[in-house]
Design an enzyme around this catalytic site. Sequence first.
Site, mmCIF file in Angstrom:
data_model
loop_
_atom_site.group_PDB
_atom_site.id
_atom_site.type_symbol
_atom_site.label_atom_id
_atom_site.label_comp_id
_atom_site.label_asym_id
_atom_site.label_seq_id
_atom_site.Cartn_x
_atom_site.Cartn_y
_atom_site.Cartn_z
ATOM 1 N N SER A 1 -0.148 12.701 12.841
ATOM 2 C CA SER A 1 -1.311 12.594 11.962
ATOM 3 C C SER A 1 -2.570 12.090 12.667
ATOM 4 C CB SER A 1 -1.009 11.694 10.761
ATOM 5 O OG SER A 1 -0.899 10.352 11.158
ATOM 6 N N LYS B 1 -4.516 4.972 10.588
ATOM 7 C CA LYS B 1 -5.541 5.973 10.280
ATOM 8 C C LYS B 1 -6.911 5.440 10.695
ATOM 9 C CE LYS B 1 -2.474 8.397 7.974
ATOM 10 N NZ LYS B 1 -1.638 9.219 8.774
#
Length: 169
Positions: free
Chosen positions: A38, A87
């Site tokens: 990701s 993230k």
Amino acid sequence: MATQSLLWNSVKKFLACGLIGLTISDRYASIVPVRGASMSPTFNPQARNFTDDYVLVEKFCLKKYEFSHGDVVVFCSPSNHKEKHIKRIIALPGDWIGTSHNSHDDVLKVPKGHCWVEGDNSASSMDSRSFGPIPLGLVKGRVTHVVWPPQRIGLVERVFPQERVSSFK
């Protein structure tokens, strides 16, 4: 008697080192693995490579929630607090963020005490596009450096899509 004393001294030193290490890891900094794709290409750029990147996570930013656009952070999942995610912060409290979901464009304001996070690889990322803005209280630290593998050691750069964020508050 001497063996017992030697054993007791060894146990005390081991416990002291363990407590010091735990305190440092809990309050100041820790090293964590980055799993999955990701955040590729920032982390784990070669998906077929079986070696995860390891990163340094500093925790001084948590005292006053001092974050910037583009910071990479570790946070607890809003849906399962046992899961940790890594993230990039795209928008901070009060920012307006342009989103696209199912070919439907929208603009939303990030609420006070929250941030908008996204993975660098949007095709493989479960992030704020899935679960919305996250509370800053779920953030556990800021990623500053890649520390493993040796050929990738270095500073993590702050980048973010400026064209999608407006900071008019």
